[in-house]
Write a protein that holds these residues in place. Structure first.
Motif, short mmCIF file in Angstrom:
data_model
loop_
_atom_site.label_atom_id
_atom_site.label_comp_id
_atom_site.label_asym_id
_atom_site.label_seq_id
_atom_site.Cartn_x
_atom_site.Cartn_y
_atom_site.Cartn_z
N ASN A 69 0.82 -1.21 0.00
CA ASN A 69 0.00 0.00 0.00
C ASN A 69 0.86 1.27 0.00
O ASN A 69 0.51 2.27 -0.64
CB ASN A 69 -0.93 0.00 1.22
CG ASN A 69 -1.96 -1.11 1.15
OD1 ASN A 69 -2.60 -1.32 0.13
ND2 ASN A 69 -2.10 -1.84 2.24
N ASP A 70 1.98 1.22 0.71
CA ASP A 70 2.90 2.36 0.71
C ASP A 70 3.51 2.57 -0.67
O ASP A 70 3.65 3.71 -1.13
CB ASP A 70 4.01 2.14 1.74
CG ASP A 70 3.50 2.19 3.17
OD1 ASP A 70 2.42 2.78 3.40
OD2 ASP A 70 4.16 1.61 4.06
N SER A 73 0.83 4.02 -2.99
CA SER A 73 0.62 5.44 -2.68
C SER A 73 1.75 6.29 -3.26
O SER A 73 1.52 7.38 -3.81
CB SER A 73 0.52 5.66 -1.17
OG SER A 73 -0.61 5.00 -0.64
N LYS A 77 1.41 9.24 -6.07
CA LYS A 77 1.90 10.60 -5.81
C LYS A 77 2.85 11.06 -6.91
O LYS A 77 2.82 12.22 -7.32
CB LYS A 77 2.59 10.66 -4.44
CG LYS A 77 1.62 10.57 -3.27
CD LYS A 77 2.27 10.94 -1.95
CE LYS A 77 3.29 9.92 -1.51
NZ LYS A 77 3.87 10.24 -0.18
N ALA A 108 -3.74 -0.55 -8.43
CA ALA A 108 -4.42 0.74 -8.46
C ALA A 108 -5.66 0.70 -9.35
O ALA A 108 -6.70 1.30 -9.02
CB ALA A 108 -3.46 1.83 -8.93
N TYR A 139 -7.72 10.20 -3.18
CA TYR A 139 -6.81 9.36 -2.38
C TYR A 139 -5.38 9.90 -2.46
O TYR A 139 -4.67 9.96 -1.44
CB TYR A 139 -6.86 7.92 -2.90
CG TYR A 139 -5.89 6.98 -2.24
CD1 TYR A 139 -6.24 6.28 -1.09
CD2 TYR A 139 -4.60 6.78 -2.77
CE1 TYR A 139 -5.34 5.41 -0.48
CE2 TYR A 139 -3.71 5.93 -2.15
CZ TYR A 139 -4.08 5.25 -1.02
OH TYR A 139 -3.19 4.40 -0.41
N THR A 140 -4.94 10.29 -3.65
CA THR A 140 -3.56 10.76 -3.84
C THR A 140 -3.33 12.09 -3.13
O THR A 140 -2.27 12.30 -2.50
CB THR A 140 -3.26 10.90 -5.34
OG1 THR A 140 -3.50 9.64 -6.00
CG2 THR A 140 -1.82 11.31 -5.57
N ALA A 143 -2.95 11.36 0.40
CA ALA A 143 -1.65 10.74 0.66
C ALA A 143 -0.53 11.79 0.69
O ALA A 143 0.40 11.69 1.48
CB ALA A 143 -1.35 9.68 -0.41
#
Length: 320
Positions: A69-70, A73, A77, A108, A139-140, A143
């Motif tokens: 998940n990291d 993300s 980004k 994604a 979501y981005t 983040a």
């Protein structure tokens, strides 16, 4: 960067050696390192030690040691802040192998963060384009508020610690011949040359003192060229979920790359022989200056010895 470039920079082989090995590989096949050994340009043990220090690419998401998940993300980004369009740009930006990037993109898409646009010019996976969905954009942005880092994928602190141990300064032996060659046409008292060897081999900071204009900086810069090792510096390290930038372009000077053609540059996806999250660099050599009088030096030395004697006296007292 290719293995040949790294070996040349480490002064283990010459450009002619690499050219001869490539010519032999064209006839007999095999890897460049094996062909260098076959023509006698490189010792097998030296090659093994050199290859052992090169960070290897992870084969899957689990191999990165970072939560999926990291990584997803971070990729989102990068796509958002750098306005990336296709997978080719994703790979170049996050510095992970193609298969891992494809897995992150699929993740994604499955979570409806990205929407597939297709490929305009070819059927290649590298040219496949994507765009954000509304959910993915929200979501981005969220983040980015949680963590501002955008850049190549980090390595774990465990990987960083292991690599630092592999490339300690004391792993390289500095000989008198190296020092004389580095100093070149500069003239020195023989005693200075003799004392510089142990100082350089110690792996500790050095103190050069003297009046302004007597060549301290010139000598320090020459000392920097004594070390031939190629070291690998990560762009960033992740520690308990927090990403810390490590690579500093002003200190960690990347090695020059051999120019490659456009067709050669993205050979599924890159021709590097190492994990692209690490930057092959010259060994960093930091020079700082400051005013230090002889009185200050003597006072600090005396105070240091007094403190040592007090500790020794305390130990003797405790024993009695």
């Amino acid at each position: 960067m290719r293995l040949g470039d790294l070996l040349i920079r480490a002064k283990l082989v010459t450009e002619q050696d690499v050219a001869n090995a490539l010519a032999r590989r064209a006839d007999h096949g095999g890897r460049l390192g094996d062909n260098l050994v076959a023509i006698g340009a490189l010792d097998p043990r030296t090659l093994d030690r050199f290859l052992h220090r090169i960070p290897s690419e992870p084969t899957d998401i689990a191999g990165t040691g970072i939560d999926e998940n990291d990584l997803m993300s971070l990729l989102l980004k990068l796509i958002y802040t750098d306005r990336l369009i296709n997978v080719r740009q994703y790979v170049d930006s996050i510095k992970l192998p193609l298969q891992i990037v494809l897995d992150l993109v699929k993740m994604a898409v499955d979570r409806q963060m990205l929407h597939t646009l297709g490929s305009r010019n070819s059927d290649s996976l590298l040219d496949m384009s994507y765009t954000f969905t509304e959910e993915g954009r929200r979501y981005t942005i969220d983040a980015l508020h949680r963590g501002r880092y955008t850049g190549p994928a980090p390595v774990t602190i465990e990987e960083f610690s292991e690599q630092v141990n592999l490339q300690k300064l004391t792993n390289e032996l500095v000989t008198m011949e190296r020092i004389k060659k580095a100093l070149g046409d500069l003239s020195f008292d023989l005693r200075i040359l003799e004392s510089s060897g142990p100082a350089l081999n110690s792996g500790r900071a050095m103190l050069l003192y003297g009046p302004p204009g007597n060549g301290k900086t010139s000598v320090a810069m020459r000392f920097a060229s004594v070390f031939h090792d190629v070291i690998y510096v990560p762009y960033a390290v992740i520690v308990e979920g927090q990403i810390i930038r490590i690579h500093d372009p002003s200190v960690h000077i990347p090695l020059s790359r051999t120019p490659v053609s456009e067709d050669d540059a993205m050979s599924f996806v890159r021709r590097e022989e190492y994990d692209a999250r690490w930057v092959p660099c010259q060994r960093p050599f930091v020079i700082t200056g400051g005013e230090l009088t002889l009185e200050m030096l003597i006072r600090n030395t005396v105070e240091d010895w007094i403190e040592r004697l007090q500790r020794i006296a305390g130990k003797i007292h405790l024993r009695h």
